[in-house]
Design a protein around this motif. Structure first.
Motif, PDB file in Angstrom:
ATOM      1  N   GLY A  70       0.549  -1.244  -0.100  1.00  0.00           N
ATOM      2  CA  GLY A  70      -0.053   0.084  -0.084  1.00  0.00           C
ATOM      3  C   GLY A  70       0.829   1.242   0.097  1.00  0.00           C
ATOM      4  N   GLY A  71       1.855   1.299  -0.422  1.00  0.00           N
ATOM      5  CA  GLY A  71       2.569   2.580  -0.344  1.00  0.00           C
ATOM      6  C   GLY A  71       4.121   2.587  -0.266  1.00  0.00           C
ATOM      7  N   HIS A  72       4.752   1.353   0.260  1.00  0.00           N
ATOM      8  CA  HIS A  72       6.274   1.377   0.320  1.00  0.00           C
ATOM      9  C   HIS A  72       6.951   1.072  -0.827  1.00  0.00           C
ATOM     10  N   ILE A  73       7.830   2.103  -1.272  1.00  0.00           N
ATOM     11  CA  ILE A  73       8.594   1.737  -2.475  1.00  0.00           C
ATOM     12  C   ILE A  73      10.203   1.333  -2.209  1.00  0.00           C
ATOM     13  N   ILE A  74      10.592   0.300  -2.857  1.00  0.00           N
ATOM     14  CA  ILE A  74      11.575  -0.362  -2.654  1.00  0.00           C
ATOM     15  C   ILE A  74      12.487  -0.053  -3.797  1.00  0.00           C
ATOM     16  N   GLU A  75      13.722   0.229  -3.678  1.00  0.00           N
ATOM     17  CA  GLU A  75      14.716   0.153  -4.828  1.00  0.00           C
ATOM     18  C   GLU A  75      15.933  -0.830  -4.655  1.00  0.00           C
ATOM     19  N   SER A  76      16.131  -1.341  -5.704  1.00  0.00           N
ATOM     20  CA  SER A  76      17.064  -2.434  -5.546  1.00  0.00           C
ATOM     21  C   SER A  76      17.888  -2.548  -6.818  1.00  0.00           C
ATOM     22  N   LYS A  77      18.802  -3.358  -6.993  1.00  0.00           N
ATOM     23  CA  LYS A  77      19.511  -3.506  -8.154  1.00  0.00           C
ATOM     24  C   LYS A  77      19.457  -5.043  -8.501  1.00  0.00           C
ATOM     25  N   ALA A  78      19.557  -5.131  -9.915  1.00  0.00           N
ATOM     26  CA  ALA A  78      19.567  -6.662 -10.367  1.00  0.00           C
ATOM     27  C   ALA A  78      20.510  -6.805 -11.417  1.00  0.00           C
ATOM     28  N   ASN A  79      20.959  -8.154 -11.652  1.00  0.00           N
ATOM     29  CA  ASN A  79      22.261  -8.170 -12.648  1.00  0.00           C
ATOM     30  C   ASN A  79      21.314  -8.933 -13.940  1.00  0.00           C
ATOM     31  N   GLY A  80      21.187  -8.400 -15.077  1.00  0.00           N
ATOM     32  CA  GLY A  80      20.559  -9.196 -16.119  1.00  0.00           C
ATOM     33  C   GLY A  80      20.353  -8.323 -17.348  1.00  0.00           C
ATOM     34  N   GLU A  81      19.510  -8.918 -18.092  1.00  0.00           N
ATOM     35  CA  GLU A  81      19.307  -8.297 -19.296  1.00  0.00           C
ATOM     36  C   GLU A  81      17.769  -7.443 -19.353  1.00  0.00           C
ATOM     37  N   PHE A  82      17.807  -6.419 -18.722  1.00  0.00           N
ATOM     38  CA  PHE A  82      16.592  -5.629 -18.539  1.00  0.00           C
ATOM     39  C   PHE A  82      16.754  -4.383 -19.310  1.00  0.00           C
ATOM     40  N   THR A  83      15.874  -3.601 -19.741  1.00  0.00           N
ATOM     41  CA  THR A  83      15.416  -2.654 -20.464  1.00  0.00           C
ATOM     42  C   THR A  83      15.260  -1.419 -19.758  1.00  0.00           C
ATOM     43  N   LYS A  84      15.675  -0.328 -19.752  1.00  0.00           N
ATOM     44  CA  LYS A  84      15.180   0.713 -18.802  1.00  0.00           C
ATOM     45  C   LYS A  84      14.031   1.179 -19.398  1.00  0.00           C
TER      46      LYS A  84
END
Length: 152
Positions: free
Chosen positions: A68-82
């Motif tokens: 309900g509103g908590h924003i999590i920022e994290s990192k990942a190693n993979g083939e992701f597109t911004k």
């Protein structure tokens, strides 16, 4: 001279308040652990950076909203597109047990197809495995989550 001390005092007080806020009111997420797989829920993760390598770290940044509103920022190693949106798995009972963004499940187009839009700037919906509204095989999602966990 006196005004300079007042300004420095205000800046110092602001920094202390910010540090207290970050310590007490932000979630600390460690690497995913086995407990994460017991109470898994899924959310929409938005990739916020292009792939980078700096200071021994590499990958993409992403963020998602849960509870309900908590924003999590994290990192990942993979083939992701911004800018694309991917399925993120997390422990619904204890977010500190870690998160995994599932590279195989780019759900950007599915969100539009199913008319799921963000409120303001983030998607606040989360789903259990059986309630994911997209046309993916639920067994494949569960398998890929376990495989992603084992590869970490």
């Amino acid at each position: 001279m006196q005004e300079g001390k007042i300004v420095l005092g205000a800046i110092a007080a602001g920094l202390v308040a910010y540090c207290i806020y970050m310590f007490f009111f932000t979630s600390r997420i460690g690497p995913p652990n086995q407990d994460m797989l017991k109470n898994t829920k899924y959310a929409v993760g938005i990739v916020t950076s292009a792939y980078y390598t700096e200071r021994g770290r590499k990958g993409n940044d992403f963020e998602f909203m849960y509870d309900g509103g908590h924003i999590i920022e994290s990192k990942a190693n993979g083939e992701f597109t911004k800018g694309r949106k991917y399925l993120v798995a997390f422990d619904s009972l204890n977010i500190e047990n870690g998160v995994i963004i599932l590279e195989k499940y780019d759900i950007t187009d599915s969100l539009i197809q199913h008319h799921i839009y963000p409120k303001h700037t983030m998607y606040d919906e989360t789903w259990s495995l059986i309630n994911i509204p997209f046309q993916y095989d639920k067994g494949d999602i569960e398998y890929d989550l376990k495989r992603a966990y084992e590869e970490l």
